[in-house]
Design a protein around this motif. Structure first.
Motif, mmCIF file in Angstrom:
data_model
loop_
_atom_site.group_PDB
_atom_site.id
_atom_site.type_symbol
_atom_site.label_atom_id
_atom_site.label_comp_id
_atom_site.label_asym_id
_atom_site.label_seq_id
_atom_site.Cartn_x
_atom_site.Cartn_y
_atom_site.Cartn_z
ATOM 1 N N VAL A 149 0.840 -1.203 0.000
ATOM 2 C CA VAL A 149 0.000 0.000 0.000
ATOM 3 C C VAL A 149 0.876 1.254 0.000
ATOM 4 O O VAL A 149 0.433 2.345 -0.367
ATOM 5 N N VAL A 150 2.142 1.099 0.362
ATOM 6 C CA VAL A 150 3.071 2.229 0.344
ATOM 7 C C VAL A 150 3.181 2.829 -1.063
ATOM 8 O O VAL A 150 3.493 4.018 -1.215
ATOM 9 N N PHE A 151 2.899 2.039 -2.103
ATOM 10 C CA PHE A 151 2.887 2.590 -3.466
ATOM 11 C C PHE A 151 1.772 3.625 -3.607
ATOM 12 O O PHE A 151 1.947 4.654 -4.283
ATOM 13 N N LEU A 233 -5.948 -2.374 -7.446
ATOM 14 C CA LEU A 233 -5.602 -0.996 -7.104
ATOM 15 C C LEU A 233 -4.119 -0.879 -6.767
ATOM 16 O O LEU A 233 -3.465 0.115 -7.125
ATOM 17 N N LEU A 234 -3.569 -1.888 -6.097
ATOM 18 C CA LEU A 234 -2.137 -1.881 -5.801
ATOM 19 C C LEU A 234 -1.322 -1.920 -7.093
ATOM 20 O O LEU A 234 -0.324 -1.207 -7.231
ATOM 21 N N SER A 235 -1.749 -2.751 -8.044
ATOM 22 C CA SER A 235 -1.053 -2.804 -9.332
ATOM 23 C C SER A 235 -1.130 -1.467 -10.047
ATOM 24 O O SER A 235 -0.166 -1.019 -10.679
ATOM 25 N N LEU A 236 -2.300 -0.830 -9.959
ATOM 26 C CA LEU A 236 -2.467 0.482 -10.583
ATOM 27 C C LEU A 236 -1.536 1.504 -9.936
ATOM 28 O O LEU A 236 -0.945 2.349 -10.625
ATOM 29 N N ALA A 237 -1.377 1.435 -8.611
ATOM 30 C CA ALA A 237 -0.484 2.359 -7.918
ATOM 31 C C ALA A 237 0.972 2.139 -8.330
ATOM 32 O O ALA A 237 1.740 3.094 -8.475
ATOM 33 N N ILE A 238 1.353 0.877 -8.516
ATOM 34 C CA ILE A 238 2.714 0.562 -8.978
ATOM 35 C C ILE A 238 2.949 1.167 -10.356
ATOM 36 O O ILE A 238 3.993 1.778 -10.628
ATOM 37 N N MET A 239 1.958 1.016 -11.239
ATOM 38 C CA MET A 239 2.065 1.578 -12.575
ATOM 39 C C MET A 239 2.139 3.103 -12.529
ATOM 40 O O MET A 239 2.954 3.728 -13.220
ATOM 41 N N ALA A 240 1.281 3.705 -11.701
ATOM 42 C CA ALA A 240 1.241 5.160 -11.614
ATOM 43 C C ALA A 240 2.552 5.725 -11.072
ATOM 44 O O ALA A 240 3.062 6.737 -11.569
ATOM 45 N N ALA A 241 3.118 5.058 -10.057
ATOM 46 C CA ALA A 241 4.388 5.533 -9.493
ATOM 47 C C ALA A 241 5.495 5.504 -10.546
ATOM 48 O O ALA A 241 6.293 6.451 -10.661
#
Length: 409
Positions: A149-151, A233-241
């Protein structure tokens, strides 16, 4: 209260267990090269895995038997054997990638080359499978994986232009310098990372391990329709970062350190520590799942006794298959092959194997002999058939695109 606890922990486990090395590499690599232009593919994959995981979980709960067991009985031993071979090859390759991911996470913490950690990782995975209860194993590593979730926190900390992100998502285009075949190649890899075949076989077998019955359909569906999207959502955050930090700098992801780099930019060492914990837990949990999936599918095809609940001596062949898969995966990693490339290849071949996985599930979920009144409804069949068409297109195009683009170069 017991059921509420099962739902709550099940949701948390699904969130933490959704992201594996394939999602980490594919999401980060795609974000770094294509920005937000492939977000739609990730969303497509998340909906797809929800559709078919719900079928697999419903089959396990209603029929009281795992999906692969029924596939052999329903389609016959020859058709199921093709399914078994395809599933085993892809899952074994994925297992090698997961073992490498765990070792690489330890390397980033210890500065000792990951190759030296591979034997220790294999031993740890085998000991957890051998000695730990299924529910404990699933929940400990799933919950620890929530450190990813840190992403999400990192993306917020980067203070992005939310309207710009939304515009890039809603109006996807191939970035300058990238060809359409390469764009499609990575799109298929990202889609396969969300719909990796072992996920549904493990989910179905896990339902049997946890003794789901018809009364547990709500638990299964909550796992699917809340857990998997939040994992997405975690995968999306990884992509967004990656899109916010690496894409503007023109950095391509070639190793795990670049996957976690975007977290360190806004959050420093504390964020880096959390993300390394999350990567370790997620890849270790996925190594457990893929190793067990090799044993599950093989034992279910041949009618052997299987499962962590069974005494090891009573399910010896099941455990031999699991151990053999671990040793084979370790041997592949120890050749020194690039772990990121192993992950990419595993996703491409997973895409090829998708029809072998999802067509039988659709067939079994429509069989009233097994499902009674719990057969697929009109909506489930309509969406399932549409996704089967998408899966067939992805499977057909995966290898030609890999050849045409020289594996995305």
């Amino acid at each position: 209260m017991k059921r509420l606890l099962a739902v709550t922990l099940g949701v948390l486990t699904a969130i933490g267990g959704f992201v594996d090395i394939g999602d980490l590499v594919a999401s980060s690599l795609v974000g770094a090269r294509f920005g937000f232009s492939l977000v739609w593919v990730l969303l497509l994959g998340v909906v797809g895995i929800c559709v078919y995981a719900e079928m697999a979980g419903r089959v396990a709960a209603v029929a009281g038997r795992p999906t692969f067991d029924l596939v052999r009985e329903r389609l016959g031993p020859r058709a199921a054997l093709v399914n078994l071979i395809g599933s085993l090859l892809v899952t074994a390759l994925t297992l090698a990638a997961e073992l490498a991911g765990v070792a690489l996470a330890i390397e980033l913490i210890s500065s000792v080359t990951y190759l030296l950690w591979v034997p220790a990782v294999v031993l740890m995975v085998w000991l957890v499978i051998w000695r730990t209860r299924f529910e404990t194993m699933e929940r400990v590593f799933g919950l620890a994986g929530l450190a990813l979730v840190v992403f999400v926190v990192a993306v917020v900390g980067l203070d992005p232009s939310w309207s710009g992100m939304l515009d890039g998502t809603l109006h996807p285009e191939v970035p300058g310098g990238e060809g359409v075949p390469t764009y499609l190649y990575y799109g298929i890899a990202l889609f396969a990372s969300a719909m990796t075949p072992y996920e549904v076989f493990f989910f179905s077998s896990g339902g049997i391990e946890e003794r789901w019955g018809p009364e547990d359909l709500a638990v299964a569906r909550t796992n699917v329709f809340v857990g998997f999207p939040l994992g997405g959502l975690l995968s999306l955050a990884i992509m967004a970062a990656a899109a916010l930090v690496l894409h503007p700098a023109g950095v391509e992801v070639g190793n795990l350190s670049q996957v976690v780099l975007p977290v360190a930019v806004p959050l420093g060492k504390a964020g880096l520590a959390l993300v390394l914990l999350g990567v370790f837990a997620a890849t270790f949990g996925a190594a457990l799942e893929t190793a067990l999936s090799c044993g599950y599918t093989t034992a279910q095809y041949f009618g052997w006794r299987w499962g962590k609940a069974a005494p090891p001596r009573a399910a010896s062949r099941f455990h031999v298959v699991v151990a053999t898969a671990l040793v084979a995966g370790a041997m592949l990693v120890l050749t020194g092959i690039d772990p990121v490339k192993v992950t990419e290849y595993s996703l491409v071949f997973a895409a090829v194997a998708l029809p072998l996985t999802y067509l039988p599930i659709l067939v079994v979920a429509n069989d009233p002999e097994y499902m009674g009144r719990a057969v697929n409804g009109r909506l489930a069949n309509t969406v399932g058939v549409l996704y089967l068409a998408v899966v067939l297109v992805a499977a057909t195009a995966a290898v030609p695109l890999m050849i045409a683009t020289k594996a995305g170069q």
